[in-house]
Design a protein around this motif. Structure first.
Motif, PDB file in Angstrom:
ATOM      1  N   GLU A 181      13.473  -4.051  48.389  1.00 31.41           N
ATOM      2  CA  GLU A 181      14.175  -4.922  49.333  1.00 31.41           C
ATOM      3  C   GLU A 181      13.607  -4.813  50.744  1.00 31.41           C
ATOM      4  O   GLU A 181      14.094  -5.488  51.657  1.00 31.41           O
ATOM      5  CB  GLU A 181      15.666  -4.561  49.353  1.00 31.41           C
ATOM      6  CG  GLU A 181      16.377  -4.801  48.020  1.00 31.41           C
ATOM      7  CD  GLU A 181      17.817  -4.320  48.044  1.00 31.41           C
ATOM      8  OE1 GLU A 181      18.304  -3.941  49.136  1.00 31.41           O
ATOM      9  OE2 GLU A 181      18.459  -4.325  46.974  1.00 31.41           O
ATOM     10  N   ALA A 182      12.579  -3.986  50.928  1.00 31.60           N
ATOM     11  CA  ALA A 182      12.053  -3.758  52.269  1.00 31.60           C
ATOM     12  C   ALA A 182      10.581  -4.120  52.403  1.00 31.60           C
ATOM     13  O   ALA A 182       9.942  -3.755  53.398  1.00 31.60           O
ATOM     14  CB  ALA A 182      12.259  -2.292  52.657  1.00 31.60           C
ATOM     15  N   HIS A 219      10.719   0.495  49.085  1.00 30.96           N
ATOM     16  CA  HIS A 219      11.909  -0.077  48.464  1.00 30.96           C
ATOM     17  C   HIS A 219      11.663  -1.573  48.245  1.00 30.96           C
ATOM     18  O   HIS A 219      11.183  -2.269  49.141  1.00 30.96           O
ATOM     19  CB  HIS A 219      13.113   0.139  49.381  1.00 30.96           C
ATOM     20  CG  HIS A 219      14.434  -0.119  48.755  1.00 30.96           C
ATOM     21  ND1 HIS A 219      14.818  -1.370  48.316  1.00 30.96           N
ATOM     22  CD2 HIS A 219      15.480   0.709  48.484  1.00 30.96           C
ATOM     23  CE1 HIS A 219      16.037  -1.304  47.818  1.00 30.96           C
ATOM     24  NE2 HIS A 219      16.466  -0.048  47.895  1.00 30.96           N
ATOM     25  N   GLY A 243      20.245   5.829  51.345  1.00 33.46           N
ATOM     26  CA  GLY A 243      19.495   5.652  52.576  1.00 33.46           C
ATOM     27  C   GLY A 243      19.165   4.192  52.824  1.00 33.46           C
ATOM     28  O   GLY A 243      19.309   3.337  51.941  1.00 33.46           O
ATOM     29  N   SER A 244      18.706   3.898  54.014  1.00 31.00           N
ATOM     30  CA  SER A 244      18.319   2.537  54.364  1.00 31.00           C
ATOM     31  C   SER A 244      16.974   2.192  53.725  1.00 31.00           C
ATOM     32  O   SER A 244      16.028   2.982  53.819  1.00 31.00           O
ATOM     33  CB  SER A 244      18.209   2.390  55.885  1.00 31.00           C
ATOM     34  OG  SER A 244      17.577   1.170  56.231  1.00 31.00           O
ATOM     35  N   PRO A 245      16.864   1.025  53.086  1.00 33.33           N
ATOM     36  CA  PRO A 245      15.584   0.649  52.476  1.00 33.33           C
ATOM     37  C   PRO A 245      14.411   0.661  53.441  1.00 33.33           C
ATOM     38  O   PRO A 245      13.276   0.922  53.031  1.00 33.33           O
ATOM     39  CB  PRO A 245      15.856  -0.773  51.952  1.00 33.33           C
ATOM     40  CG  PRO A 245      17.321  -0.793  51.687  1.00 33.33           C
ATOM     41  CD  PRO A 245      17.919   0.045  52.789  1.00 33.33           C
ATOM     42  N   THR A 246      14.679   0.413  54.713  1.00 33.39           N
ATOM     43  CA  THR A 246      13.582   0.350  55.691  1.00 33.39           C
ATOM     44  C   THR A 246      13.275   1.689  56.348  1.00 33.39           C
ATOM     45  O   THR A 246      12.345   1.784  57.146  1.00 33.39           O
ATOM     46  CB  THR A 246      13.912  -0.673  56.793  1.00 33.39           C
ATOM     47  OG1 THR A 246      15.139  -0.302  57.433  1.00 33.39           O
ATOM     48  CG2 THR A 246      14.039  -2.079  56.211  1.00 33.39           C
ATOM     49  N   SER A 247      14.030   2.728  56.009  1.00 33.00           N
ATOM     50  CA  SER A 247      13.757   4.043  56.572  1.00 33.00           C
ATOM     51  C   SER A 247      12.471   4.612  55.982  1.00 33.00           C
ATOM     52  O   SER A 247      12.256   4.545  54.773  1.00 33.00           O
ATOM     53  CB  SER A 247      14.915   4.998  56.265  1.00 33.00           C
ATOM     54  OG  SER A 247      14.540   6.343  56.515  1.00 33.00           O
ATOM     55  N   THR A 276      19.475  10.786  49.910  1.00 31.63           N
ATOM     56  CA  THR A 276      18.724  10.859  51.170  1.00 31.63           C
ATOM     57  C   THR A 276      19.671  11.246  52.304  1.00 31.63           C
ATOM     58  O   THR A 276      20.771  10.698  52.400  1.00 31.63           O
ATOM     59  CB  THR A 276      18.096   9.481  51.474  1.00 31.63           C
ATOM     60  OG1 THR A 276      17.131   9.180  50.486  1.00 31.63           O
ATOM     61  CG2 THR A 276      17.431   9.460  52.840  1.00 31.63           C
ATOM     62  N   TYR A 307      16.551   3.464  43.226  1.00 27.72           N
ATOM     63  CA  TYR A 307      16.619   3.463  44.686  1.00 27.72           C
ATOM     64  C   TYR A 307      18.070   3.475  45.169  1.00 27.72           C
ATOM     65  O   TYR A 307      18.399   4.094  46.190  1.00 27.72           O
ATOM     66  CB  TYR A 307      15.890   2.250  45.260  1.00 27.72           C
ATOM     67  CG  TYR A 307      14.437   2.495  45.599  1.00 27.72           C
ATOM     68  CD1 TYR A 307      14.081   3.353  46.631  1.00 27.72           C
ATOM     69  CD2 TYR A 307      13.417   1.842  44.904  1.00 27.72           C
ATOM     70  CE1 TYR A 307      12.750   3.572  46.958  1.00 27.72           C
ATOM     71  CE2 TYR A 307      12.082   2.058  45.219  1.00 27.72           C
ATOM     72  CZ  TYR A 307      11.755   2.921  46.247  1.00 27.72           C
ATOM     73  OH  TYR A 307      10.434   3.146  46.574  1.00 27.72           O
ATOM     74  N   LYS A 308      18.938   2.811  44.433  1.00 27.84           N
ATOM     75  CA  LYS A 308      20.365   2.816  44.785  1.00 27.84           C
ATOM     76  C   LYS A 308      20.917   4.232  44.710  1.00 27.84           C
ATOM     77  O   LYS A 308      21.722   4.652  45.548  1.00 27.84           O
ATOM     78  CB  LYS A 308      21.142   1.884  43.861  1.00 27.84           C
ATOM     79  CG  LYS A 308      22.620   1.750  44.225  1.00 27.84           C
ATOM     80  CD  LYS A 308      23.322   0.750  43.322  1.00 27.84           C
ATOM     81  CE  LYS A 308      24.798   0.617  43.703  1.00 27.84           C
ATOM     82  NZ  LYS A 308      25.496  -0.373  42.823  1.00 27.84           N
TER      83      LYS A 308
END
Length: 369
Positions: free
Chosen positions: A241-242, A239, A277-281, A168, A272-273
């Motif tokens: 985690e988000a 994600h 990118g940020s999980p919350t993006s 990302t 996802y790793k």
């Protein structure tokens, strides 16, 4: 193609104990019953259990395993229904992608053959699956050739650069460049976006479709030529985690299908790793985009034995709540990507039928579903 551990037979609902499975599913919310194995699919579980998992340490080997496995199987199964070569024109093109880093990607174009000079067709841009780390234009090539001829669509199949080498936002930017290239080359493609302008994808491709539907909605570049529909097949939308606190109590599929065949929950975390990118993006978790109103009509196809199931079902509800015309189809008791390997079971035949019906629904102007 699939890997199912012995433990999964208990947590993903054992196919030999259907009554018990149905009762157990109640603890996993209103959609828990969707994980009870499909009777036609259940006999294949032991065979699937014997297949090796794809490498997570050697990306080159992982991609070769994916091509030798799923892509080969897909071509074998979908090759049976290929239209005559005289009915369509296929070409590969190389296009430039700006940004950091800049690069080139391949797109495969499919255009119906016609003796009528100047005839044009709706445009459909497709993004393949493969967990952002594998896959190419061959993955869905034969299915798209069928759709090109059956529905008379001009299709652009985008081969974006892969993670983890191109995380990302490179993947998203590649796909966005593919969409814009398709619009800019309507003459080359015998396409007319005024007749229909759709984007779609499966799994990681469904994720990218959701991301880019938002991006295009907000981009003045598309003024006067908006995307008119989106196909989201078994999409990754948030994600793990988000997940917002207010939705944690209604998303059970990650736990229920923790060890599910094809895509266990641990693999989702790992993929996802690789995406980065940020999980919350919103580029990673389009579910978290603050506004979904104004998106093009959507068709979602969701599998019951998939850890991604509940986020997709919730996304469908949210789209409808925000005024987006939306159709949601569920396939109980079958896993992520089941249609590639088992096209002859009833669920797969319904998948293909409802996929085509969804495309027609959008092309007809997406009357209220």
């Amino acid at each position: 193609m699939y890997k199912l551990t012995a433990r999964a037979h208990h947590l993903a609902v054992p196919h030999r104990h259907q009554a018990m499975a149905a009762e157990t599913s109640l603890e996993f919310g209103e959609h828990g019953h969707l994980a009870v194995p499909d009777p036609e699919f259940a006999p294949f579980i032991d065979f699937i259990d014997s297949l090796p998992q794809r490498s997570k340490t050697d990306m080159g080997l992982r991609r070769k395993q994916f091509e030798d496995g799923l892509i080969t199987i897909s071509k074998q199964n979908y090759g049976v229904g290929l239209p005559k070569e005289s009915e369509y024109i296929v070409k590969d093109e190389e296009i430039d992608v700006a940004g950091s880093p800049a690069g080139k990607i391949r797109v495969r174009t499919l255009v119906p053959a016609s003796s009528e000079e100047g005839k044009t067709y709706p445009l459909y841009v497709w993004f393949h699956g493969g967990g952002w780390t594998t896959g190419n234009v061959d993955m869905d090539d034969y299915q798209l050739r069928q759709l090109c001829v059956e529905l008379q669509l001009s299709i652009v199949n985008v081969e974006y650069r892969l993670a983890p080498e191109h995380p990302t936002p490179i993947i998203q930017d590649d796909c966005y460049a593919g969409i814009k290239w398709a619009v800019e080359n309507q003459v080359l493609l015998s396409a007319d976006v005024k007749k229909g302008f759709l984007i779609g994808g499966l799994s990681a491709g469904g994720h990218l479709t959701a991301v880019l539907a938002h991006r295009a909605r907000d981009d003045p570049w598309f003024e006067g030529r908006p995307i008119t529909g989106q196909i989201l097949q078994i999409p990754a939308l948030c994600h793990p985690e988000a997940v917002p606190d207010e939705h944690k109590s209604s998303l059970f599929s990650f736990k229920q299908n923790e060890f599910a065949t094809g895509l266990p929950a641990a693999d989702v975390h790992w993929l996802y790793k690789q995406l980065g990118g940020s999980p919350t993006s919103p580029d990673v978790s389009p579910f978290l985009h603050p506004v979904h109103a104004g998106l093009p009509p959507a068709v979602l196809q969701i599998c019951g034995l998939d850890p991604l199931r509940d986020e997709a079902l919730l996304y469908g509800k949210i789209l409808k709540k925000e005024g987006v015309k939306t159709r949601v189809h569920t396939y109980p008791g079958v896993p992520h990507g089941f249609n590639y390997g088992f096209p002859n079971i009833s669920a797969a035949k319904r998948w293909e039928r409802e996929y085509r019906e969804g495309l027609r629904w959008i092309l007809e102007g997406a009357p209220q579903a």
